[in-house]
Motif scaffolding. Structure first.
Motif, PDB file in Angstrom:
ATOM      1  N   VAL A 136     -10.616  -1.816  12.115  1.00  0.00           N
ATOM      2  CA  VAL A 136      -9.507  -1.881  13.076  1.00  0.00           C
ATOM      3  C   VAL A 136      -8.205  -2.167  12.340  1.00  0.00           C
ATOM      4  CG1 VAL A 136      -8.557  -3.188  15.019  1.00  0.00           C
ATOM      5  CG2 VAL A 136     -10.975  -2.571  14.995  1.00  0.00           C
ATOM      6  N   GLU A 137      -8.233  -3.119  11.434  1.00  0.00           N
ATOM      7  CA  GLU A 137      -7.040  -3.463  10.653  1.00  0.00           C
ATOM      8  C   GLU A 137      -6.579  -2.266   9.840  1.00  0.00           C
ATOM      9  OE1 GLU A 137      -4.013  -5.931   9.651  1.00  0.00           O
ATOM     10  OE2 GLU A 137      -5.699  -6.687  10.793  1.00  0.00           O
ATOM     11  N   LEU A 138      -7.505  -1.547   9.252  1.00  0.00           N
ATOM     12  CA  LEU A 138      -7.168  -0.358   8.476  1.00  0.00           C
ATOM     13  C   LEU A 138      -6.514   0.697   9.370  1.00  0.00           C
ATOM     14  CD1 LEU A 138      -7.205   1.364   5.903  1.00  0.00           C
ATOM     15  CD2 LEU A 138      -9.529   2.066   6.536  1.00  0.00           C
ATOM     16  N   ASP A 139      -7.119   0.969  10.513  1.00  0.00           N
ATOM     17  CA  ASP A 139      -6.570   1.969  11.435  1.00  0.00           C
ATOM     18  C   ASP A 139      -5.165   1.584  11.904  1.00  0.00           C
ATOM     19  OD1 ASP A 139      -8.897   3.425  11.203  1.00  0.00           O
ATOM     20  OD2 ASP A 139      -9.737   2.731  13.114  1.00  0.00           O
ATOM     21  N   GLU A 140      -4.956   0.316  12.196  1.00  0.00           N
ATOM     22  CA  GLU A 140      -3.634  -0.148  12.635  1.00  0.00           C
ATOM     23  C   GLU A 140      -2.607   0.005  11.522  1.00  0.00           C
ATOM     24  OE1 GLU A 140      -4.216  -4.138  14.006  1.00  0.00           O
ATOM     25  OE2 GLU A 140      -5.140  -3.479  15.893  1.00  0.00           O
ATOM     26  N   ALA A 141      -2.990  -0.312  10.293  1.00  0.00           N
ATOM     27  CA  ALA A 141      -2.073  -0.193   9.163  1.00  0.00           C
ATOM     28  C   ALA A 141      -1.704   1.265   8.911  1.00  0.00           C
ATOM     29  CB  ALA A 141      -2.690  -0.813   7.912  1.00  0.00           C
ATOM     30  N   VAL A 142      -2.690   2.151   8.942  1.00  0.00           N
ATOM     31  CA  VAL A 142      -2.419   3.582   8.740  1.00  0.00           C
ATOM     32  C   VAL A 142      -1.510   4.087   9.855  1.00  0.00           C
ATOM     33  CG1 VAL A 142      -3.445   5.890   8.685  1.00  0.00           C
ATOM     34  CG2 VAL A 142      -4.512   4.017   7.428  1.00  0.00           C
ATOM     35  N   GLY A 143      -1.755   3.664  11.082  1.00  0.00           N
ATOM     36  CA  GLY A 143      -0.901   4.052  12.203  1.00  0.00           C
ATOM     37  C   GLY A 143       0.535   3.597  12.012  1.00  0.00           C
ATOM     38  N   SER A 144       0.730   2.393  11.515  1.00  0.00           N
ATOM     39  CA  SER A 144       2.080   1.880  11.250  1.00  0.00           C
ATOM     40  C   SER A 144       2.789   2.722  10.206  1.00  0.00           C
ATOM     41  CB  SER A 144       2.016   0.420  10.781  1.00  0.00           C
ATOM     42  OG  SER A 144       1.555  -0.424  11.800  1.00  0.00           O
ATOM     43  N   VAL A 145       2.091   3.062   9.139  1.00  0.00           N
ATOM     44  CA  VAL A 145       2.671   3.886   8.075  1.00  0.00           C
ATOM     45  C   VAL A 145       3.043   5.260   8.630  1.00  0.00           C
ATOM     46  CG1 VAL A 145       2.240   5.030   5.861  1.00  0.00           C
ATOM     47  CG2 VAL A 145       1.465   2.675   6.229  1.00  0.00           C
ATOM     48  N   GLU A 146       2.152   5.857   9.394  1.00  0.00           N
ATOM     49  CA  GLU A 146       2.420   7.192   9.944  1.00  0.00           C
ATOM     50  C   GLU A 146       3.598   7.176  10.917  1.00  0.00           C
ATOM     51  OE1 GLU A 146      -1.459   8.222  11.428  1.00  0.00           O
ATOM     52  OE2 GLU A 146      -2.074   9.037   9.476  1.00  0.00           O
ATOM     53  N   ARG A 147       3.746   6.099  11.709  1.00  0.00           N
ATOM     54  CA  ARG A 147       4.900   6.011  12.625  1.00  0.00           C
ATOM     55  C   ARG A 147       6.211   5.929  11.860  1.00  0.00           C
ATOM     56  NH1 ARG A 147       1.193   3.167  15.369  1.00  0.00           N
ATOM     57  NH2 ARG A 147       1.801   1.128  14.589  1.00  0.00           N
ATOM     58  N   VAL A 148       6.260   5.122  10.812  1.00  0.00           N
ATOM     59  CA  VAL A 148       7.481   5.032  10.011  1.00  0.00           C
ATOM     60  C   VAL A 148       7.754   6.350   9.309  1.00  0.00           C
ATOM     61  CG1 VAL A 148       8.553   3.907   8.019  1.00  0.00           C
ATOM     62  CG2 VAL A 148       7.402   2.529   9.755  1.00  0.00           C
ATOM     63  N   ALA A 149       6.755   6.973   8.779  1.00  0.00           N
ATOM     64  CA  ALA A 149       6.932   8.259   8.095  1.00  0.00           C
ATOM     65  C   ALA A 149       7.474   9.307   9.060  1.00  0.00           C
ATOM     66  CB  ALA A 149       5.617   8.730   7.481  1.00  0.00           C
ATOM     67  N   ALA A 150       7.003   9.308  10.298  1.00  0.00           N
ATOM     68  CA  ALA A 150       7.453  10.282  11.283  1.00  0.00           C
ATOM     69  C   ALA A 150       8.897  10.045  11.696  1.00  0.00           C
ATOM     70  CB  ALA A 150       6.553  10.243  12.516  1.00  0.00           C
ATOM     71  N   THR A 151       9.301   8.789  11.803  1.00  0.00           N
ATOM     72  CA  THR A 151      10.667   8.496  12.243  1.00  0.00           C
ATOM     73  C   THR A 151      11.665   8.546  11.091  1.00  0.00           C
ATOM     74  OG1 THR A 151      10.378   6.099  12.002  1.00  0.00           O
ATOM     75  CG2 THR A 151       9.896   7.071  14.169  1.00  0.00           C
ATOM     76  N   ALA A 152      11.183   8.429   9.846  1.00  0.00           N
ATOM     77  CA  ALA A 152      12.082   8.406   8.690  1.00  0.00           C
ATOM     78  C   ALA A 152      12.775   9.753   8.474  1.00  0.00           C
ATOM     79  CB  ALA A 152      11.336   8.008   7.429  1.00  0.00           C
ATOM     80  N   ARG A 153      12.101  10.836   8.795  1.00  0.00           N
ATOM     81  CA  ARG A 153      12.663  12.182   8.640  1.00  0.00           C
ATOM     82  C   ARG A 153      13.245  12.403   7.247  1.00  0.00           C
ATOM     83  NH1 ARG A 153      15.809  11.348  13.675  1.00  0.00           N
ATOM     84  NH2 ARG A 153      14.189  11.021  15.183  1.00  0.00           N
ATOM     85  N   LEU A 154      12.462  12.134   6.240  1.00  0.00           N
ATOM     86  CA  LEU A 154      12.908  12.320   4.865  1.00  0.00           C
ATOM     87  C   LEU A 154      12.544  13.696   4.378  1.00  0.00           C
ATOM     88  CD1 LEU A 154      11.835   8.911   3.386  1.00  0.00           C
ATOM     89  CD2 LEU A 154      14.123   9.615   3.899  1.00  0.00           C
TER      90      LEU A 154
END
Length: 110
Positions: free
Chosen positions: A92-110
């Motif tokens: 669960v902790e792993l899934d939550e961490a990956v989700g957090s990274v993916e959300r930032v990556a999606a909003t960063a628009r780099l």
């Protein structure tokens, strides 16, 4: 043993994008989002290692070292969390961490 590859791969991709981003883009909030993510991952790792609980050592908050250091800070925090997950696995902790990274990556628009 828990496979933390999804976390480390997602962070590697985001860190590479941050390293290649222009200073102006980093200063418009992308670096702040990445630092917040690094701090979140760091706190998750510390909690898995037993910090922050009653009678335990205090949680340490990752400092702001500037827009050019944030990619490395993110990589270090993710590495710490990946190691903590290997010794105290939590899918669960792993899934939550990956989700957090993916959300930032999606909003960063780099």
């Amino acid at each position: 043993m828990l496979d933390t590859t999804p976390l480390t791969d997602a962070v590697d991709r985001l860190s590479d994008r941050l390293r290649g981003a222009p200073q102006s883009r980093l200063q418009r909030g992308v670096a702040a989002e990445a630092l917040a993510l690094a701090r979140e991952l760091s706190v998750r790792a510390q909690r898995l290692e037993g910090a922050g609980g009653e009678g335990c050592q205090e949680l340490r908050i990752m400092p702001d070292l500037g827009v050019f250091a944030v990619a490395d800070q993110l990589a270090v925090a993710a590495g710490d969390l990946a190691e903590a997950l290997r010794t105290a696995p939590s899918a669960v902790e792993l899934d939550e961490a990956v989700g957090s990274v993916e959300r930032v990556a999606a909003t960063a628009r780099l």
